[in-house]
Design an enzyme around this catalytic site. Structure first.
Site, PDB file in Angstrom:
ATOM      1  NE  ARG A 151      73.803  16.393  -4.422  1.00 13.90           N
ATOM      2  CZ  ARG A 151      72.858  17.074  -5.036  1.00 13.90           C
ATOM      3  NH1 ARG A 151      72.540  18.294  -4.604  1.00 13.90           N
ATOM      4  NH2 ARG A 151      72.203  16.562  -6.051  1.00 13.90           N
ATOM      5  CG  HIS A 157      55.498  -1.615  -4.720  1.00 14.00           C
ATOM      6  ND1 HIS A 157      55.442  -0.390  -5.355  1.00 14.00           N
ATOM      7  CD2 HIS A 157      54.379  -1.682  -3.955  1.00 14.00           C
ATOM      8  CE1 HIS A 157      54.350   0.248  -4.984  1.00 14.00           C
ATOM      9  NE2 HIS A 157      53.687  -0.505  -4.148  1.00 14.00           N
ATOM     10  CD  GLU A 178      47.945   5.916  -3.582  1.00 14.62           C
ATOM     11  OE1 GLU A 178      49.046   5.891  -3.000  1.00 14.62           O
ATOM     12  OE2 GLU A 178      47.752   6.539  -4.639  1.00 14.62           O
ATOM     13  CG  HIS A 230      51.585   0.227  -9.455  1.00 19.51           C
ATOM     14  ND1 HIS A 230      52.835  -0.348  -9.462  1.00 19.51           N
ATOM     15  CD2 HIS A 230      51.689   1.334  -8.677  1.00 19.51           C
ATOM     16  CE1 HIS A 230      53.653   0.369  -8.717  1.00 19.51           C
ATOM     17  NE2 HIS A 230      52.985   1.394  -8.236  1.00 19.51           N
ATOM     18  CE  LYS A 284      48.865  10.355  -4.819  1.00 16.94           C
ATOM     19  NZ  LYS A 284      49.303   9.360  -3.807  1.00 16.94           N
TER      20      LYS A 284
END
Length: 495
Positions: free
Chosen positions: A45, A175, A213, A237, A335
């Site tokens: 921006r 990914h 995680e 995933h 998590k």
């Protein structure tokens, strides 16, 4: 070396670009994969002092890459490729035309538009690209997840993008599919005669796919509380990894052939509806606990408000086809778990008849552990005789299948592989619209049933392996989770 191309990164100075995309492109520069005339456009921006921005990027690369990966001469070559462009996605002004004129300097080049933006802006961005004549026959677009909130919203976004780009020019990036160990899974299955005959329900007892995680919200508060673990990790995933483990051998390793087999897996996933969610799923939310000896706050403390969003999901899934009939697939992600780890564990059935008496010890079933992160590798656990004992005593030993000890200086970069595939127009590692649609069609009923049946969000301490009900999900089947830890190393030879 790739062909000539221009890559335009919307959100070019954002977190994803600085942490993943630019390091991946720089590694490609080091490896000589980028055409000498290729250009990298970074859109944001506000663009101020370009030299200061280049210095910022250089600092980020130095922090992200290894010590010997930032030679000065390569940095200068890479920096010369970068062009900054100030652009506000939400405004139609002369800056769009300025970008168009820059790209028009080389109309014959392939163009890659990487949308590192909120998905709500995908349609608007593609429309503006089209209105300013920037989409050519050699153009393609890369979409980051999460793509939608549910099946309906995902279809809406895909339809918006599909108005301007054909399906074979849309790259939905995941990914995990770029990780070397995931690619090695294909080689393991389809390049070794010893595995493919065993890769079915006659020989495999169950499969576990886990992505754990250590981190909490990490500044993603607004996004994560609307998404939760199911939308953030399972729908993309984990189901993509499930497809690669369970799919039939494609007739060739090309995008269309691989996609056909992945779609068959998603179509064969047994629906989990109504009260089945109580016995086949577990969801949880972390509370205050200890991570590596340090106290960390709970999810609600980080969020600053009440919420029923799940930070942990465990699912017992089945694939109803001939190959996998009767084989449960246990899926898990969360998590603030004890360790950062992503792995696929193939648990084989016990031998049909145990010829050893009780004095030989416990006879464990064979297990193949495919570690995706952090220490990438593969390992088969087999039974062998303890060689330092005269009597027959059995011991489980690791058969190391890791390529980390075989290939020197491995630097696995999933984004590097995926970006090069986009540049080469190779769709084999990317999700087709039909895959995303079928994944949502399986996930949505589970989340709807959670809401209708009042399925509880169970608390679990940060630093643990999730709610006790997650372990019970397997214990009721007389099984247990493979909970991370270092891959066992074989003992060194005696000289």
């Amino acid at each position: 070396m790739t062909q000539e191309f221009d890559i335009v990164i919307f959100g070019g100075l954002g977190d994803l670009s600085l942490r993943k995309l630019l390091p991946a492109l720089y590694r490609s520069e080091l490896a000589g994969h980028l055409h000498p005339e290729a250009r990298i456009f970074l859109l944001a921006r506000t663009i101020n002092d370009q030299q200061k921005l280049l210095a910022k990027i250089n600092k980020w690369l130095t922090n992200q890459l290894k010590e010997n990966e930032c030679p000065e001469e390569k940095w200068q070559s890479f920096a010369n490729r970068i062009q900054f462009c100030s652009l506000d996605i939400t405004k139609i002004d002369e800056r769009w035309q300025g970008l168009s004129e820059c790209l028009a300097q080389h109309p014959e080049r392939d163009r890659v538009f990487y949308l590192s933006l909120p998905p709500s802006l995908y349609g608007t961005t593609c429309e503006n690209l089209n209105n300013h004549n920037m989409i050519s026959a050699q153009s393609r677009v890369v979409l980051e997840k999460p793509l939608g909130y549910d099946q309906e919203s995902a279809n809406d976004i895909n339809s918006q993008v599909g108005r301007f780009f054909p399906e074979d020019a849309i790259f939905r990036i995941d990914h995990y599919l770029g990780k070397e160990t995931v690619q090695n899974l294909m080689a393991l299955r389809f390049a070794n005669a010893m595995f493919e005959p065993l890769w079915n329900g006659r020989h495999i007892d169950h499969v576990q796919i886990s992505i754990s995680e250590e981190v909490g919200l990490e500044g993603r508060t607004a996004f994560y509380d609307q998404a939760g673990a199911m939308r953030d990790m399972v729908q993309n995933h984990i189901l993509q990894l499930l497809c690669l483990v369970a799919m039939e051998p494609p007739n060739q390793l090309q995008a269309n052939s691989i996609r056909t087999e992945k779609l068959k897996v998603l179509q064969a996933l047994r629906p989990i509806n109504g009260f089945e969610v109580q016995s086949h799923t577990v969801r949880g939310q972390y509370v205050e606990g200890l991570m590596r000896g340090k106290s960390v706050p709970g999810y609600l403390d980080e969020l600053g408000s009440d919420s029923n969003t799940e930070t942990f999901v465990a699912i017992k899934a089945h694939i109803d086809n001939w190959r996998w009939a009767g084989v449960p697939f246990y899926l898990r992600t969360g998590k603030r778990l004890k360790e950062r780890c992503a792995e696929i564990v193939i648990n084989f059935k016990p031998v049909a008849h145990n010829v050893f008496d009780g004095s030989a010890g416990h006879l464990s079933s064979n297990q193949l552990v495919i570690r995706l992160q952090p220490d990438e590798g593969m390992q088969m656990k087999v039974m062998a005789k303890e060689l330092n004992k005269f009597e027959m005593r059995l011991q489980e030993v690791p058969l190391n299948l890791s390529f980390a000890d075989t290939f020197e200086n491995i630097r696995s970069d999933a984004y590097q592989r995926l970006l090069l595939n986009v540049i080469e127009n190779d769709l084999s590692l990317f999700a087709h619209r039909d895959e995303a649609d079928l994944a949502w069609a399986w996930v949505d009923p589970i989340m709807n049933a959670w809401n209708k049946c009042g399925s509880p969000v169970l608390p679990y301490e940060a630093g643990s392996w999730g709610p006790d009900a997650s372990a019970a999900l397997l214990h009721s089947d007389k099984r247990s989770w493979h909970n991370g830890g270092k891959l066992q190393k074989a003992k060194a030879k005696r000289k």
